[in-house]
Design a protein around this motif. Structure first.
Motif, PDB file in Angstrom:
ATOM      1  N   ARG A  21       0.883  -1.284  -0.059  1.00  0.00           N
ATOM      2  CA  ARG A  21      -0.020   0.008   0.108  1.00  0.00           C
ATOM      3  C   ARG A  21       0.836   1.292  -0.256  1.00  0.00           C
ATOM      4  NH1 ARG A  21      -3.484  -3.543   2.398  1.00  0.00           N
ATOM      5  NH2 ARG A  21      -2.139  -3.477   4.512  1.00  0.00           N
ATOM      6  N   ASN A  22       2.044   0.950   0.030  1.00  0.00           N
ATOM      7  CA  ASN A  22       2.942   2.331   0.208  1.00  0.00           C
ATOM      8  C   ASN A  22       3.452   2.661  -1.480  1.00  0.00           C
ATOM      9  OD1 ASN A  22       3.305   2.500   2.705  1.00  0.00           O
ATOM     10  ND2 ASN A  22       4.706   1.022   2.875  1.00  0.00           N
ATOM     11  N   GLY A  23       2.999   1.861  -2.500  1.00  0.00           N
ATOM     12  CA  GLY A  23       3.218   1.949  -3.705  1.00  0.00           C
ATOM     13  C   GLY A  23       1.917   1.778  -4.344  1.00  0.00           C
ATOM     14  N   PRO A  24       2.178   2.005  -5.850  1.00  0.00           N
ATOM     15  CA  PRO A  24       0.942   2.183  -6.887  1.00  0.00           C
ATOM     16  C   PRO A  24       0.271   0.639  -6.647  1.00  0.00           C
ATOM     17  CG  PRO A  24       2.945   2.495  -8.141  1.00  0.00           C
ATOM     18  CD  PRO A  24       3.353   2.306  -6.621  1.00  0.00           C
ATOM     19  N   VAL A  25      -1.145   0.444  -6.810  1.00  0.00           N
ATOM     20  CA  VAL A  25      -1.877  -0.872  -6.882  1.00  0.00           C
ATOM     21  C   VAL A  25      -0.974  -1.689  -7.975  1.00  0.00           C
ATOM     22  CG1 VAL A  25      -3.927  -1.618  -8.172  1.00  0.00           C
ATOM     23  CG2 VAL A  25      -4.027   0.025  -6.140  1.00  0.00           C
ATOM     24  N   VAL A  26      -1.026  -2.970  -7.736  1.00  0.00           N
ATOM     25  CA  VAL A  26      -0.372  -3.982  -8.586  1.00  0.00           C
ATOM     26  C   VAL A  26      -1.421  -4.834  -9.392  1.00  0.00           C
ATOM     27  CG1 VAL A  26       1.178  -6.059  -8.737  1.00  0.00           C
ATOM     28  CG2 VAL A  26       1.831  -4.067  -7.457  1.00  0.00           C
ATOM     29  N   ILE A  27      -1.607  -4.595 -10.482  1.00  0.00           N
ATOM     30  CA  ILE A  27      -2.799  -5.177 -11.460  1.00  0.00           C
ATOM     31  C   ILE A  27      -2.456  -6.623 -11.639  1.00  0.00           C
ATOM     32  CG2 ILE A  27      -4.148  -5.117 -13.360  1.00  0.00           C
ATOM     33  CD1 ILE A  27      -3.939  -2.306 -13.517  1.00  0.00           C
ATOM     34  N   VAL A  28      -3.194  -7.677 -11.322  1.00  0.00           N
ATOM     35  CA  VAL A  28      -3.057  -9.033 -11.782  1.00  0.00           C
ATOM     36  C   VAL A  28      -4.045  -9.237 -12.924  1.00  0.00           C
ATOM     37  CG1 VAL A  28      -3.219 -11.653 -11.038  1.00  0.00           C
ATOM     38  CG2 VAL A  28      -2.501  -9.922  -9.296  1.00  0.00           C
ATOM     39  N   GLY A  29      -3.410  -9.477 -13.866  1.00  0.00           N
ATOM     40  CA  GLY A  29      -4.449  -9.583 -15.331  1.00  0.00           C
ATOM     41  C   GLY A  29      -4.962 -10.879 -15.260  1.00  0.00           C
ATOM     42  N   GLU A  30      -6.242 -10.897 -15.419  1.00  0.00           N
ATOM     43  CA  GLU A  30      -7.159 -12.037 -15.054  1.00  0.00           C
ATOM     44  C   GLU A  30      -7.603 -12.931 -16.446  1.00  0.00           C
ATOM     45  OE1 GLU A  30     -10.725 -10.863 -13.322  1.00  0.00           O
ATOM     46  OE2 GLU A  30     -11.524 -10.035 -15.421  1.00  0.00           O
ATOM     47  N   ARG A  31      -7.054 -12.373 -17.528  1.00  0.00           N
ATOM     48  CA  ARG A  31      -7.732 -13.079 -18.696  1.00  0.00           C
ATOM     49  C   ARG A  31      -7.172 -14.408 -19.257  1.00  0.00           C
ATOM     50  NH1 ARG A  31     -11.667 -11.433 -21.650  1.00  0.00           N
ATOM     51  NH2 ARG A  31     -10.857 -11.349 -23.731  1.00  0.00           N
ATOM     52  N   ILE A  32      -6.157 -14.808 -18.575  1.00  0.00           N
ATOM     53  CA  ILE A  32      -5.930 -16.300 -19.097  1.00  0.00           C
ATOM     54  C   ILE A  32      -6.425 -17.278 -18.269  1.00  0.00           C
ATOM     55  CG2 ILE A  32      -3.805 -17.734 -19.811  1.00  0.00           C
ATOM     56  CD1 ILE A  32      -2.175 -15.173 -20.105  1.00  0.00           C
ATOM     57  N   ASN A  33      -7.890 -17.304 -18.379  1.00  0.00           N
ATOM     58  CA  ASN A  33      -8.568 -18.296 -17.519  1.00  0.00           C
ATOM     59  C   ASN A  33      -9.553 -18.717 -18.428  1.00  0.00           C
ATOM     60  OD1 ASN A  33     -10.492 -19.190 -16.030  1.00  0.00           O
ATOM     61  ND2 ASN A  33      -9.806 -17.814 -14.205  1.00  0.00           N
ATOM     62  N   PRO A  34      -9.952 -19.810 -18.680  1.00  0.00           N
ATOM     63  CA  PRO A  34     -10.888 -20.293 -19.846  1.00  0.00           C
ATOM     64  C   PRO A  34     -12.260 -19.979 -19.304  1.00  0.00           C
ATOM     65  CG  PRO A  34      -9.231 -22.016 -19.279  1.00  0.00           C
ATOM     66  CD  PRO A  34      -8.931 -20.912 -18.504  1.00  0.00           C
ATOM     67  N   THR A  35     -12.482 -19.948 -18.015  1.00  0.00           N
ATOM     68  CA  THR A  35     -13.953 -19.803 -17.410  1.00  0.00           C
ATOM     69  C   THR A  35     -14.660 -18.924 -18.412  1.00  0.00           C
ATOM     70  OG1 THR A  35     -12.999 -20.308 -15.321  1.00  0.00           O
ATOM     71  CG2 THR A  35     -15.164 -19.508 -15.443  1.00  0.00           C
ATOM     72  N   GLY A  36     -15.777 -19.452 -19.052  1.00  0.00           N
ATOM     73  CA  GLY A  36     -16.863 -18.533 -19.761  1.00  0.00           C
ATOM     74  C   GLY A  36     -16.062 -17.874 -21.107  1.00  0.00           C
ATOM     75  N   ARG A  37     -15.033 -18.449 -21.335  1.00  0.00           N
ATOM     76  CA  ARG A  37     -14.176 -17.639 -22.597  1.00  0.00           C
ATOM     77  C   ARG A  37     -14.061 -18.832 -23.892  1.00  0.00           C
ATOM     78  NH1 ARG A  37      -8.825 -14.866 -22.157  1.00  0.00           N
ATOM     79  NH2 ARG A  37      -9.659 -14.232 -24.182  1.00  0.00           N
ATOM     80  N   LYS A  38     -15.187 -19.081 -24.612  1.00  0.00           N
ATOM     81  CA  LYS A  38     -15.329 -20.209 -25.609  1.00  0.00           C
ATOM     82  C   LYS A  38     -14.000 -20.171 -26.649  1.00  0.00           C
ATOM     83  CE  LYS A  38     -20.354 -20.715 -25.545  1.00  0.00           C
ATOM     84  NZ  LYS A  38     -21.373 -20.100 -26.444  1.00  0.00           N
ATOM     85  N   VAL A  39     -13.551 -19.025 -26.884  1.00  0.00           N
ATOM     86  CA  VAL A  39     -12.496 -18.989 -27.880  1.00  0.00           C
ATOM     87  C   VAL A  39     -11.094 -19.469 -27.363  1.00  0.00           C
ATOM     88  CG1 VAL A  39     -10.894 -17.327 -28.976  1.00  0.00           C
ATOM     89  CG2 VAL A  39     -13.443 -16.858 -28.928  1.00  0.00           C
ATOM     90  N   LEU A  40     -11.159 -19.224 -25.888  1.00  0.00           N
ATOM     91  CA  LEU A  40      -9.825 -19.587 -25.261  1.00  0.00           C
ATOM     92  C   LEU A  40      -9.773 -21.051 -25.047  1.00  0.00           C
ATOM     93  CD1 LEU A  40      -7.049 -19.187 -23.857  1.00  0.00           C
ATOM     94  CD2 LEU A  40      -8.371 -18.473 -21.742  1.00  0.00           C
ATOM     95  N   ILE A  41     -11.104 -21.524 -24.586  1.00  0.00           N
ATOM     96  CA  ILE A  41     -11.299 -22.898 -24.543  1.00  0.00           C
ATOM     97  C   ILE A  41     -11.037 -23.818 -25.558  1.00  0.00           C
ATOM     98  CG2 ILE A  41     -13.052 -24.899 -23.896  1.00  0.00           C
ATOM     99  CD1 ILE A  41     -14.535 -22.739 -21.968  1.00  0.00           C
ATOM    100  N   SER A  42     -11.376 -23.412 -26.868  1.00  0.00           N
ATOM    101  CA  SER A  42     -11.588 -24.144 -28.129  1.00  0.00           C
ATOM    102  C   SER A  42      -9.890 -24.279 -28.470  1.00  0.00           C
ATOM    103  CB  SER A  42     -12.525 -23.901 -29.172  1.00  0.00           C
ATOM    104  OG  SER A  42     -12.177 -22.541 -29.510  1.00  0.00           O
TER     105      SER A  42
END
Lengths: 288, 288
Positions: A21-42
């Motif tokens: 909390r003494n620095g900028p927020v660190v973003i964890v990118g969540e996109r590499i997750n097949p849940t609900g993503r048909k294109v990624l699943i296939s």
């Protein structure tokens, strides 16, 4: 606006990221997750890693500092797939990774080939989870996200989520995992079903951050489930949660409203001197 | 997320509005203020109240619950102009008003014709201000916004702004003005000049709200002065400040990002059951 704060450092072979909390927020990118993503699943079912690589590149460009990797394809050999995904991501970026699975075998498959200090997503306060996940955290010297729930499910009060966090942190420490390597996700449910849901999470965030000093992670897009104009709600929630102590959102940095809310919150929380990041983002942004 | 909270009720002859952290944020519409608005200045110089009336109507439609009225036209007879403006606004709305001037004569001119309990904007911790403004608050049984500054100017620490707030509240109470009729504006300067400016204001907001339970008012658009994409910064600041205790922003409800951030924050802070206001706003919004 909290003072009590621990620092968590995760790394790849060539790069370290510190969450605080003494620095900028660190973003964890969540996109590499097949849940609900048909294109990624296939693509994953065909063994095609192009979507994984392009998701990785796009999230790095959009400001993620850590990438979540999840191999949850129904029917797949998840441990093998997790290794494939990690190797594919490593072809395009050296960001630290957040290895994401409820399955200890899948986590271990990823950890066994991971170079550096990984973030594990996630353990929770259920006995089964504590006894299967924390030994992996210890063995691989990883950091871990602890979900504030226990054998009775997701608690209905902020105080009980604090208790669930206490249980996870206590168990981790008893095994020799330092407190600064445990992040807590206070969990948020949609305000569409219960208008107090987000407020309770914000209260839990503040309680947990103040009591333990740990970093707070949160997969926050669920807060707007079922409501119109979700990005605007998610962006406002991000700012509210950052004010209450959120330091590590797990989010899609390609969502412009959410990403801009995070950049603005960094600026307003005093973590963007001379507004350098804000101005450089604005300059690089395609004008309408 | 604060528990300690006083309620402030202001009114017109026919309508009361209660400001409280136990309910949705109350927006004070800031548009009827000639500062920097050439169109309004030239209309007022000609005695033309059309802009005042249309500003009033537009702000009511956009969700303001109180309207600020300011007669600061250089060279004008401000007390007479304040009365004219109040009468013009009264032709189109019965919302409670916030009578805005540093000049006691102008305030008294407005208060003397005002029906109901007005909000006065503002007193501050300077002796000259305390001794000239607080007697008007008492005499007209008004509520008042106290700016967290004193004879040494705007303090550079949150603790000193708390002290300035204490001075104002203490002096008001010693004169028989109840604490719940004093709102405090912790004051915000632009983060463009000092990257800690907003964080300090957020800390002061939380300290003042926790210590005294008073409502927090804030003219917050100044925070982004000199920076690009001001509405996005202002919207994020609004959410951060609401999480820290802001209950009464003085803002332009016609700014869509700021207004949407406030609506989303109301929803997320538990003040919009079944998301009724959020959904109804969304339905009425012109689609792009």
């Amino acid at each position: 606006v909290l003072k009590n704060n621990l620092e968590t450092t995760v790394s790849s072979a060539t790069r370290a990221v510190t969450i605080s909390r003494n620095g900028p927020v660190v973003i964890v990118g969540e996109r590499i997750n097949p849940t609900g993503r048909k294109v990624l699943i296939s693509a994953l079912k065909e063994g095609n890693m192009d979507v994984v690589r392009s998701d990785a590149v796009a999230q790095v460009e959009a400001g993620a500092s850590i990438l979540d990797v999840n191999a949850g394809v129904p029917g797949a050999d998840e441990p093998a797939l997790m290794r494939q995904i990690i190797r594919a991501v490593r072809e395009v970026t050296d960001l630290p990774l957040c290895i994401d699975s409820p399955n200890p075998q899948t986590l271990e498959a990823g950890l066994s080939i991971y170079e550096g200090k990984a973030l594990i997503n996630s353990v929770n306060g259920e006995e089964k989870s504590l006894t299967s996940i924390l030994p992996l955290v210890k063995r691989y010297n990883a950091a871990v996200i602890g979900l504030a729930m226990d054998d009775d499910g997701i608690p209905q009060t902020a105080q009980k989520r604090l208790d669930a966090a206490r249980k996870i942190i206590g168990r981790a420490e008893s095994m020799g995992i330092p407190r600064h390597d445990v992040l807590i996700d206070p969990l948020v449910l949609t305000v569409g079903a219960d208008c107090q849901a987000a407020r309770m999470t914000l209260e839990a965030t503040q309680l947990i951050a103040e009591e333990f000093g740990v970093n707070i992670a949160m997969g926050a897009s669920n807060v707007s489930h079922g409501l119109p104009d979700r990005p605007t709600i998610n962006a406002a929630f991000m700012a509210l949660a950052i004010a209450c102590g959120l330091s590590c959102p797990i989010t899609n940095p390609l969502s412009i409203p959410v990403h801009e809310a995070i950049l603005a919150a960094n600026l307003l929380m005093g973590h963007d001197e001379w507004a350098v990041n804000w101005i450089s983002y604005y300059r690089s942004k395609p004008k309408e």
